[in-house]
Design an enzyme around this catalytic site. Structure first.
Site: not given
Ligand code: SF4
Length: 752
Positions: A164, A446, A643
């Site tokens: 994360d 964010r 990813r």
């Protein structure tokens, strides 16, 4: 350093300060210069301090992290991969945190119950996998990964990775904590050393002292304004100077957390008494004591060399409000009202949101509550909607016991579940329609367009929880609590006194509900909970070994034109739901990539049937025929995120090589890990020589070795042949990955 201190009260493993000491003895001799704190911790975790090439910003370090943390969205595929390797237990202490999949709708209790229902199969799988393979499992409702790590696992001088981006939060306890992709985390679980580009180090010198309305958040809001969203790339941001001691441990965590917004590898504070206080109040006296003994290695050396230093005077630092739409647009509070007018930002404040992993400490809550109490004395409640997201069950239970929750609720605030909620767009917002221009302000990190509520017209600002609270009481973005007054119900004007609160609860933390599940000692009988009929989860089968032959006559699945990021290769959005199901998520493989033949996305020609179809459909047809294929691509192929699905899907649907002008390094490594050959044209102009109708044979694999190029024998549609040289960056170890079928196959072979 004293031996025998446990890394966490919840585990048996010990802190290895001696390893850092030993590594640094070697490194000091080799480098012969004063070291930054970041270097001490990072080099203190090198696998091979004697032979490791060390050059900041250039070399790649092989490291041995102390632990791994996963959140529930990224944990699924990572654990599925680990399971496919067939190893009995994870190699380092690790935890899984259920926090990202809980949607905020009405309030904590109902929202949690609904999430438990909707995500049951994911939670059941994660819980059973944790039990079977030895990871700690934090159930939904336990809180947000980074807060729980700070409360239970972070320790000064440690190195951890987490799947994360806000993993750096643990820097508030002097830990080098870095956000990574699933593939990296799987390596560490499987005992493969973790690679990190040797970070540069940016120094932030803090002078003066925090006071009044200014809070730790304002330091990072200011730093973000100076360094911008790209300024920290490839660097660890290391704080030092006399100002550090005026910041609480949780405040330092806030600063490190939001360092992710400037692209920093991580952020870090030197060990001090504020950290020791926090360790003691979270029942880790042993670690506090061990850190005090080891303090010489938990701060930078005198004269340490930084790549760049910025200086901030806390005596004159004002509160800041950053945004909208980007976290680095920093405006000091005194200029903010003017900026709102000038830019025509909506002045009415619709919603104020405090908490999240970034700002939900006891200090944040008590300081914010002090303002609400003061408003109450004048008969005022929140003018805007106001939500509180506790970072953990421990924080929630403590502020419930100590009355802050009542203070917030009495004034109209809503307490949400201990989870990410609106911070990650898990917010069923009802007060406006999509497309309505409006303003919200959060104490999160964010604020990219649409992040909180999916509405691109929402102007999201970021500030300290105190400023969010004051503005929510006023209902107006232009309110400056330092100089403006509000009018009480009695018609009298009043000005807020500066927020005040307690750094740590005088009566200690209340642990609240028990939400942690330790893995059982004996896990032989644990069954993995995966329903074969599930469309969200699927057990992975290991990829096939290389058959020892040079692959011949391969069709080009697609010749990609121009930019091809991991989003083009494996799109996010609605596909996120299938992150734990390789077969299903593979239906998004390369659907965003532009086909050089027709300039269109997701429309390619099947070389066997001549039909035009979607990329995954054609790939599945080739796979059914038992035919492997290649992708041809352009520059910087696979840039973007780490990813791992982007590599897994290609391998799953039968890709054997990706041949491009150049790669983004992380994707290149991810392809190697999954047993795919990432190759680059020795002469980039050769990209033009390949047509989508060519058949390609890869030659030279029988003597595959580091540094030796391979050859493509290309057969044209008219039967003519050309030869193209391609390079690779495989080292000897990575060649073994290819031969075994994947890095995990190799690892399980060698463990067997
Ligand atoms: Fe990420 Fe927000 Fe959750 Fe923190 S609260 S872990 S920033 S989604």
């Amino acid at each position: 350093a004293p031996a025998g201190v446990r890394m966490s009260n919840l585990e048996k493993d010990h802190i290895k300060y001696q390893r850092i000491e030993d590594n640094l003895t070697v490194i000091r001799k080799r480098l012969n210069q004063p070291l930054t704190l970041a270097e001490k911790i990072v080099y203190g975790h090198l696998e091979d301090p004697h032979n490791q090439d060390i050059e900041r910003g250039t070399s790649y370090l092989k490291l041995r992290p102390d632990r791994v943390a996963f959140q529930d969205a990224t944990a699924q595929m990572a654990l599925l991969q680990f399971i496919s390797a067939g190893m009995p237990k994870v190699a380092v202490p690790s935890t899984v945190h259920c926090d990202h999949l809980i949607q905020a709708q009405v309030g904590s209790v109902k929202d949690l119950a609904r999430a438990n229902d909707i995500n049951r199969e994911v939670y059941d799988f994660l819980g059973s996998a944790c039990a079977k393979y030895g990871l700690g499992f934090w159930k939904p409702g336990s809180g947000i990964i980074h807060q729980i790590v700070l409360e239970n696992y972070a320790f000064p001088g440690g190195l951890m990775i987490g799947t994360d981006s806000h993993t750096p939060n643990a820097g508030g306890l002097g830990m080098v904590a870095i956000g990574v992709g699933g593939a990296d985390a799987v390596d560490v679980l499987a005992d493969i050393p973790w690679e990190l580009k040797c970070p540069k180090v940016i120094g932030v010198k803090l002078t003066g002292k925090l006071s009044g309305w200014t809070s730790p958040k304002d330091i990072i809001l200011k730093v973000a304004g100076i360094l911008t969203v790209k300024g920290g790339t490839g660097a660890i941001v290391e704080y030092f100077g006399e100002g550090v001691d005026s910041i609480s441990c949780t405040g330092m965590a806030t600063i490190c957390n939001m360092g992710a917004e400037i692209g920093a590898t991580t952020s870090l504070f030197p060990f001090n008494s504020r950290m020791a206080d926090y360790l003691r109040s979270t029942k880790r006296d042993g670690i506090a004591q061990a850190s005090e003994h080891f303090a010489h290695n938990l701060k930078a050396d005198e004269g340490a060399i930084y790549d760049h230093v910025i200086e901030i005077d806390l005596n004159t630092l004002e509160p800041h409000i950053n945004g909208p739409f980007t976290p680095d647009l920093a405006t000091p509070l005194s200029k903010f009202a003017e900026a709102v007018e000038k830019n025509s930002w909506p002045a009415e404040l619709k919603v104020g949101l405090i908490g999240s992993c970034t700002n939900s400490s006891y200090e944040d809550m008590t300081r914010s509550a002090s303002l609400v109490s003061e408003a109450k004395q004048h008969g005022l409640k929140f003018k805007s909607k106001y939500t509180v997201t506790p970072g953990s069950e421990q924080i929630r239970a403590t502020i419930e016991r100590d009355g802050q929750i009542k203070t917030f609720s009495d004034a109209g605030g809503v307490v949400l579940a201990n989870a990410c909620g609106p911070c990650i767009g898990q917010w069923d917002r009802q007060d406006i329609n999509k497309g309505d221009k409006n303003s919200i302000i959060t104490s999160y990190n964010r604020n990219f367009t649409g992040r909180n509520d999916g509405n691109p017209a929402t102007h999201a600002f970021v500030a300290s929880p105190e400023i969010v609270t004051a503005l929510s009481l006023a209902g107006d973005l232009r309110f400056n609590p330092i100089k403006d007054s509000l009018t009480g119900v009695d018609g009298q004007k009043f000005k807020f006194t500066p927020p005040h609160g307690a750094e740590l609860p005088a009566r200690g933390f209340n642990p609240g509900e028990d939400t942690y599940v330790a893995p059982p000692e004996d896990s032989a009988s644990v069954q993995l909970a995966v329903d074969p009929a599930s469309d969200r989860l699927q057990i992975l089968t290991p990829f096939k070994k290389w058959d020892g032959k040079n692959p011949a006559d391969l069709p080009v699945l697609i010749k990609v034109l121009g930019k091809c990021t991991t989003d083009h290769i494996s799109m996010a959005g609605p596909w996120l739901k299938y992150r734990g199901h390789l077969e299903n998520i593979s239906n998004n493989m390369l659907i965003g990539a532009i086909n050089s033949v027709n300039g269109e996305a997701n429309k390619i020609q099947n070389v066997f049937t001549q039909e035009w179809d979607q990329v995954p459909v054609v790939a599945r047809d080739y796979k059914k025929r038992g035919i492997e294929w290649v992708v041809v691509g352009d520059e910087n192929y696979g840039e973007g995120s780490s990813r791992e699905h982007a590599a897994l899907e290609v391998r799953h649907l039968g890709g054997i090589a990706v041949i491009v002008k150049s790669f983004a390094r992380i994707h290149e490594t991810n392809l190697k890990k999954q047993g795919v050959l990432p190759l680059t044209f020795a002469n980039p102009a050769d990209y033009e020589k390949i047509a989508a109708t060519d058949r390609i044979s890869i030659e030279g694999l029988e003597s595959f070795q580091p540094g030796t190029p391979l050859n493509l024998a290309v057969k044209k549609a008219d039967g003519s042949k050309i030869s193209i040289q391609v390079n690779h960056t495989f080292n000897a170890n990575q060649i073994e990955w290819f031969k075994a079928g994947s890095a995990l196959n190799k690892m399980s072979e060698s463990k067997a």
